[in-house]
Motif scaffolding. Structure first.
Motif, PDB file in Angstrom:
ATOM      1  N   ARG A   1     117.782 -20.332 142.324  1.00 29.24           N
ATOM      2  CA  ARG A   1     116.951 -21.461 142.731  1.00 29.24           C
ATOM      3  C   ARG A   1     117.577 -22.190 143.914  1.00 29.24           C
ATOM      4  O   ARG A   1     118.781 -22.441 143.955  1.00 29.24           O
ATOM      5  CB  ARG A   1     116.766 -22.423 141.562  1.00 29.24           C
ATOM      6  CG  ARG A   1     115.907 -23.648 141.849  1.00 29.24           C
ATOM      7  CD  ARG A   1     115.413 -24.226 140.535  1.00 29.24           C
ATOM      8  NE  ARG A   1     115.205 -25.658 140.564  1.00 29.24           N
ATOM      9  CZ  ARG A   1     114.145 -26.275 141.082  1.00 29.24           C
ATOM     10  NH1 ARG A   1     113.199 -25.570 141.649  1.00 29.24           N
ATOM     11  NH2 ARG A   1     114.040 -27.587 141.031  1.00 29.24           N
ATOM     12  N   LEU A   2     116.718 -22.532 144.884  1.00 22.85           N
ATOM     13  CA  LEU A   2     117.101 -23.336 146.040  1.00 22.85           C
ATOM     14  C   LEU A   2     116.311 -24.626 145.942  1.00 22.85           C
ATOM     15  O   LEU A   2     115.083 -24.600 145.886  1.00 22.85           O
ATOM     16  CB  LEU A   2     116.766 -22.595 147.335  1.00 22.85           C
ATOM     17  CG  LEU A   2     117.116 -23.295 148.649  1.00 22.85           C
ATOM     18  CD1 LEU A   2     118.628 -23.469 148.791  1.00 22.85           C
ATOM     19  CD2 LEU A   2     116.569 -22.489 149.832  1.00 22.85           C
ATOM     20  N   TYR A   3     117.011 -25.761 145.875  1.00 27.27           N
ATOM     21  CA  TYR A   3     116.298 -27.020 145.655  1.00 27.27           C
ATOM     22  C   TYR A   3     116.902 -28.152 146.482  1.00 27.27           C
ATOM     23  O   TYR A   3     118.013 -28.043 147.003  1.00 27.27           O
ATOM     24  CB  TYR A   3     116.288 -27.383 144.173  1.00 27.27           C
ATOM     25  CG  TYR A   3     117.653 -27.635 143.573  1.00 27.27           C
ATOM     26  CD1 TYR A   3     118.205 -28.917 143.555  1.00 27.27           C
ATOM     27  CD2 TYR A   3     118.396 -26.603 143.004  1.00 27.27           C
ATOM     28  CE1 TYR A   3     119.455 -29.158 142.994  1.00 27.27           C
ATOM     29  CE2 TYR A   3     119.640 -26.833 142.446  1.00 27.27           C
ATOM     30  CZ  TYR A   3     120.161 -28.115 142.445  1.00 27.27           C
ATOM     31  OH  TYR A   3     121.405 -28.345 141.891  1.00 27.27           O
ATOM     32  N   SER A   4     116.139 -29.243 146.580  1.00 31.81           N
ATOM     33  CA  SER A   4     116.547 -30.376 147.400  1.00 31.81           C
ATOM     34  C   SER A   4     115.950 -31.666 146.857  1.00 31.81           C
ATOM     35  O   SER A   4     114.934 -31.645 146.153  1.00 31.81           O
ATOM     36  CB  SER A   4     116.075 -30.155 148.849  1.00 31.81           C
ATOM     37  OG  SER A   4     116.291 -31.305 149.644  1.00 31.81           O
TER      38      SER A   4
ATOM     39  N   LEU B   1     112.490 -16.926 151.688  1.00 33.87           N
ATOM     40  CA  LEU B   1     112.917 -15.624 151.186  1.00 33.87           C
ATOM     41  C   LEU B   1     113.662 -15.777 149.869  1.00 33.87           C
ATOM     42  O   LEU B   1     113.443 -15.006 148.927  1.00 33.87           O
ATOM     43  CB  LEU B   1     113.812 -14.933 152.216  1.00 33.87           C
ATOM     44  CG  LEU B   1     114.457 -13.621 151.750  1.00 33.87           C
ATOM     45  CD1 LEU B   1     113.412 -12.526 151.615  1.00 33.87           C
ATOM     46  CD2 LEU B   1     115.554 -13.188 152.719  1.00 33.87           C
ATOM     47  N   ILE B   2     114.547 -16.768 149.786  1.00 38.94           N
ATOM     48  CA  ILE B   2     115.302 -17.008 148.549  1.00 38.94           C
ATOM     49  C   ILE B   2     114.356 -17.322 147.400  1.00 38.94           C
ATOM     50  O   ILE B   2     114.514 -16.816 146.283  1.00 38.94           O
ATOM     51  CB  ILE B   2     116.304 -18.157 148.747  1.00 38.94           C
ATOM     52  CG1 ILE B   2     117.401 -17.758 149.739  1.00 38.94           C
ATOM     53  CG2 ILE B   2     116.936 -18.570 147.414  1.00 38.94           C
ATOM     54  CD1 ILE B   2     118.266 -16.603 149.284  1.00 38.94           C
TER      55      ILE B   2
ATOM     56  N   ALA C   1     121.512 -22.419 143.564  1.00 39.12           N
ATOM     57  CA  ALA C   1     122.068 -22.321 142.208  1.00 39.12           C
ATOM     58  C   ALA C   1     121.618 -21.048 141.509  1.00 39.12           C
ATOM     59  O   ALA C   1     120.551 -20.503 141.791  1.00 39.12           O
ATOM     60  CB  ALA C   1     121.651 -23.543 141.393  1.00 39.12           C
ATOM     61  N   VAL C   2     122.460 -20.600 140.584  1.00 34.87           N
ATOM     62  CA  VAL C   2     122.123 -19.456 139.744  1.00 34.87           C
ATOM     63  C   VAL C   2     122.371 -19.825 138.283  1.00 34.87           C
ATOM     64  O   VAL C   2     123.223 -20.664 137.973  1.00 34.87           O
ATOM     65  CB  VAL C   2     122.952 -18.193 140.094  1.00 34.87           C
ATOM     66  CG1 VAL C   2     122.560 -17.656 141.446  1.00 34.87           C
ATOM     67  CG2 VAL C   2     124.437 -18.473 140.031  1.00 34.87           C
TER      68      VAL C   2
END
Length: 222
Positions: free
Chosen positions: A118-121, A103-104, A204-205
């Motif tokens: 952003r969603l990251y890994s 969803l993000i 993060a934004v």
């Protein structure tokens, strides 16, 4: 020459160099004061811009977090109870909705405001490819710091095409056994021993703050 004249001449001779030295010293001090005031002005403007940008980025990040939490708590369980599948490959399927993390990503893709989300890994699912898995220098540095300080936030102002951008990141932590069970059992998961409290990645934004900078510069008169 009279003794009085000689005395007057002798007393005035060292006075001129002394006056010059005093004037030079005063001029140097004044220049130093002006330089210090200018430096303080720049420092104050930088501090004001950082605080304003950080406040805006924090607000955006909090909104994204709260939307994700609400979705995971209120929407996902009810949909799942009705037989709806919760998965990343939801598009075009009437019986599927996105997982909370997906969803993000969907929100980030649909955002046209210029506020990068952003969603990251470091350990993305195998189905993530290309730019989805690539970390830029800020993201790599932020994640390395957050892995050691999961309760904190990492921010920095960067320049893009000459304009300032506030970047803010927060640790994405495994908060429940629901999270760990899903990630440990998923066939595309690169890691199968996640525990509650582990840092999965970062959220993060990136907020453009050029408008804020112009307003702050205008208030400082430079």
């Amino acid at each position: 020459m009279s003794p009085l004249a000689a005395s007057s001449s002798m007393s005035s001779t060292p006075a001129a160099p002394l006056a010059a030295k005093l004037l030079l010293s005063a001029g140097g001090i004044m220049a130093l004061i002006v330089a210090m005031l200018a430096w303080n002005g720049f420092a104050l403007k930088d501090a004001a811009l950082e605080q304003a940008g950080l406040a805006a980025a924090s607000s955006a990040l909090k909104a994204a977090e709260e939307a994700r939490i609400f979705y995971a708590r209120e929407i996902v369980p009810k949909a799942s109870a009705k037989g709806v599948h919760i998965q990343h490959a939801y598009q075009g399927k009437n019986d599927a909705i996105p997982a909370p993390a997906t969803l993000i990503r969907a929100l980030a893709d649909s955002d046209k405001s210029g506020n990068g989300l952003r969603l990251y890994s470091r350990q993305p699912f195998a189905f993530r490819k290309g730019d989805e898995t690539r970390l830029d220098p800020f993201e790599a540095e932020a994640l390395a710091w957050l892995e050691k300080n999961p309760g904190g936030t990492f921010h920095r102002i960067e320049r893009r095409d000459g304009a300032p951008v506030m970047r803010l990141a927060k640790a994405d932590v495994m908060v429940s056994e629901t999270c760990t069970t899903c990630h440990n059992s998923h066939p595309d998961s690169p890691k199968r021993d996640w525990k509650v409290g582990d840092v999965r990645g970062a959220l993060a934004v990136s907020i453009p703050i050029g408008g804020m900078e112009s307003q702050i510069i205008g208030r400082f008169g430079t």
